[in-house]
Design a protein around this motif. Structure first.
Motif, PDB file in Angstrom:
ATOM      1  N   PRO A  45       0.810  -1.223   0.000  1.00 52.95           N
ATOM      2  CA  PRO A  45       0.000   0.000   0.000  1.00 52.95           C
ATOM      3  C   PRO A  45       0.843   1.273   0.000  1.00 52.95           C
ATOM      4  N   ASP A  46       0.282   2.303  -0.595  1.00 56.93           N
ATOM      5  CA  ASP A  46       0.821   3.655  -0.533  1.00 56.93           C
ATOM      6  C   ASP A  46      -0.281   4.493   0.103  1.00 56.93           C
ATOM      7  N   VAL A  47      -0.021   5.009   1.293  1.00 54.75           N
ATOM      8  CA  VAL A  47      -1.047   5.712   2.059  1.00 54.75           C
ATOM      9  C   VAL A  47      -0.792   7.215   2.007  1.00 54.75           C
ATOM     10  N   GLN A  48      -1.821   7.955   1.624  1.00 56.42           N
ATOM     11  CA  GLN A  48      -1.773   9.419   1.593  1.00 56.42           C
ATOM     12  C   GLN A  48      -2.766   9.957   2.620  1.00 56.42           C
ATOM     13  N   VAL A  49      -2.312  10.906   3.440  1.00 54.89           N
ATOM     14  CA  VAL A  49      -3.169  11.487   4.472  1.00 54.89           C
ATOM     15  C   VAL A  49      -3.265  12.993   4.247  1.00 54.89           C
ATOM     16  N   GLN A  50      -4.483  13.496   4.183  1.00 52.91           N
ATOM     17  CA  GLN A  50      -4.731  14.937   4.083  1.00 52.91           C
ATOM     18  C   GLN A  50      -5.409  15.382   5.370  1.00 52.91           C
ATOM     19  N   VAL A  51      -4.944  16.504   5.912  1.00 53.75           N
ATOM     20  CA  VAL A  51      -5.505  17.033   7.157  1.00 53.75           C
ATOM     21  C   VAL A  51      -5.945  18.466   6.929  1.00 53.75           C
ATOM     22  N   ASN A  52      -7.174  18.771   7.334  1.00 49.24           N
ATOM     23  CA  ASN A  52      -7.676  20.139   7.322  1.00 49.24           C
ATOM     24  C   ASN A  52      -8.231  20.436   8.700  1.00 49.24           C
ATOM     25  N   LEU A  53      -8.057  21.678   9.134  1.00 50.23           N
ATOM     26  CA  LEU A  53      -8.536  22.091  10.443  1.00 50.23           C
ATOM     27  C   LEU A  53      -9.480  23.269  10.294  1.00 50.23           C
ATOM     28  N   PHE A 143       1.368  19.958  14.096  1.00 49.96           N
ATOM     29  CA  PHE A 143       0.346  20.969  13.862  1.00 49.96           C
ATOM     30  C   PHE A 143       0.938  22.380  13.752  1.00 49.96           C
ATOM     31  N   LEU A 144       2.084  22.608  14.370  1.00 48.26           N
ATOM     32  CA  LEU A 144       2.746  23.905  14.236  1.00 48.26           C
ATOM     33  C   LEU A 144       3.223  24.096  12.794  1.00 48.26           C
ATOM     34  N   ALA A 145       3.854  23.080  12.223  1.00 51.10           N
ATOM     35  CA  ALA A 145       4.305  23.162  10.828  1.00 51.10           C
ATOM     36  C   ALA A 145       3.108  23.290   9.884  1.00 51.10           C
ATOM     37  N   LEU A 146       2.042  22.568  10.170  1.00 50.06           N
ATOM     38  CA  LEU A 146       0.830  22.649   9.362  1.00 50.06           C
ATOM     39  C   LEU A 146       0.273  24.071   9.380  1.00 50.06           C
ATOM     40  N   TYR A 147       0.261  24.677  10.552  1.00 52.08           N
ATOM     41  CA  TYR A 147      -0.234  26.047  10.716  1.00 52.08           C
ATOM     42  C   TYR A 147       0.637  27.031   9.940  1.00 52.08           C
ATOM     43  N   ARG A 148       1.957  26.893  10.082  1.00 54.20           N
ATOM     44  CA  ARG A 148       2.874  27.795   9.373  1.00 54.20           C
ATOM     45  C   ARG A 148       2.740  27.649   7.863  1.00 54.20           C
ATOM     46  N   ASN A 149       2.618  26.422   7.373  1.00 51.63           N
ATOM     47  CA  ASN A 149       2.453  26.186   5.934  1.00 51.63           C
ATOM     48  C   ASN A 149       1.181  26.840   5.417  1.00 51.63           C
ATOM     49  N   GLU A 150       0.112  26.761   6.193  1.00 51.16           N
ATOM     50  CA  GLU A 150      -1.156  27.361   5.775  1.00 51.16           C
ATOM     51  C   GLU A 150      -1.035  28.888   5.735  1.00 51.16           C
ATOM     52  N   LEU A 151      -0.350  29.475   6.709  1.00 51.66           N
ATOM     53  CA  LEU A 151      -0.138  30.935   6.690  1.00 51.66           C
ATOM     54  C   LEU A 151       0.658  31.350   5.462  1.00 51.66           C
ATOM     55  N   GLN A 152       1.710  30.601   5.131  1.00 58.69           N
ATOM     56  CA  GLN A 152       2.523  30.913   3.944  1.00 58.69           C
ATOM     57  C   GLN A 152       1.709  30.766   2.666  1.00 58.69           C
ATOM     58  N   ARG A 153       0.877  29.741   2.606  1.00 54.69           N
ATOM     59  CA  ARG A 153       0.039  29.521   1.425  1.00 54.69           C
ATOM     60  C   ARG A 153      -0.937  30.680   1.244  1.00 54.69           C
ATOM     61  N   ARG A 154      -1.525  31.144   2.349  1.00 53.04           N
ATOM     62  CA  ARG A 154      -2.478  32.260   2.264  1.00 53.04           C
ATOM     63  C   ARG A 154      -1.788  33.558   1.863  1.00 53.04           C
ATOM     64  N   GLN A 155      -0.583  33.786   2.390  1.00 50.64           N
ATOM     65  CA  GLN A 155       0.158  34.997   2.025  1.00 50.64           C
ATOM     66  C   GLN A 155       0.521  34.970   0.542  1.00 50.64           C
ATOM     67  N   ALA A 156       0.946  33.826   0.046  1.00 53.25           N
ATOM     68  CA  ALA A 156       1.287  33.697  -1.370  1.00 53.25           C
ATOM     69  C   ALA A 156       0.051  33.911  -2.237  1.00 53.25           C
ATOM     70  N   ALA A 157      -1.094  33.402  -1.799  1.00 52.55           N
ATOM     71  CA  ALA A 157      -2.335  33.572  -2.558  1.00 52.55           C
ATOM     72  C   ALA A 157      -2.751  35.043  -2.584  1.00 52.55           C
ATOM     73  N   GLN A 158      -2.583  35.736  -1.463  1.00 48.03           N
ATOM     74  CA  GLN A 158      -2.923  37.157  -1.417  1.00 48.03           C
ATOM     75  C   GLN A 158      -2.007  37.971  -2.326  1.00 48.03           C
ATOM     76  N   GLN A 159      -0.727  37.629  -2.348  1.00 49.50           N
ATOM     77  CA  GLN A 159       0.209  38.371  -3.181  1.00 49.50           C
ATOM     78  C   GLN A 159      -0.063  38.147  -4.655  1.00 49.50           C
ATOM     79  N   SER A 160      -0.470  36.954  -5.031  1.00 52.16           N
ATOM     80  CA  SER A 160      -0.752  36.684  -6.444  1.00 52.16           C
ATOM     81  C   SER A 160      -2.060  37.327  -6.876  1.00 52.16           C
TER      82      SER A 160
END
Length: 168
Positions: A45-53, A143-160
């Protein structure tokens, strides 16, 4: 002397307090795709996990609801055929006090999910086992890394989305 001690404690900030008032499965789905297709032989198996909060304020004072949404897909490494899909929404109701307003958002999306995660891990393990597969033990989620990644993604989306400033 007693009056001085009272004045000292009034000036010191109080420590944050968190109580878990409730936790529950909001939604759960498990599809054993392997059993309907009848794959034979050994399957790796190849297991992929997606997490949203998600977090939101509840009508009661100092109460918040945090929802962890998990999607686990297991596919055969060699053929890419789906083995199973597990979707889980697990919620917790928290009573939180003495957390400054500017720190509340990260607190809700980092600390609260940390409290819920052991229960989510157990549910995923039990459901995958009861679904006919070896128990799936999720690795610890940062969850700290997940939070930071989401903040970076939102900032990049706002800039674009920001149109370039025209120069005269």
């Amino acid at each position: 002397m007693a009056e001085t001690n009272g004045a000292d404690t009034a000036q010191q900030p109080q420590a944050p307090k968190m109580n878990v008032l409730a936790q529950f499965i909001r939604d759960l789905s498990f599809e054993n795709i392997l059993s309907t297709k009848g794959v034979s032989g050994e399957v790796t198996p190849d297991v992929q996990v997606q997490v949203n909060l998600d977090a939101k304020k509840r009508p009661a004072d100092n109460q918040y609801e945090v929802v962890m949404k998990l999607k686990v897909e297991s596919k055969a490494k060699d053929s890419g055929a789906h083995l199973f899909v597990l979707e889980l929404e697990y919620a917790g109701v928290f009573h939180i006090e003495n957390v400054p307003e500017e720190q509340l958002h990260p607190f809700l999306l980092i600390e609260c999910p940390r409290m819920l995660f052991p229960f989510v891990r157990r549910i995923v393990s039990d459901v995958s086992r009861d679904g006919g597969f070896p128990p799936l033990n999720l690795e610890t989620i940062d969850f700290l890394a997940l939070y930071r990644n989401e903040l970076q993604r939102r900032q990049a989306a706002q800039q674009s989305e920001t149109p370039p400033v025209a120069q005269a």
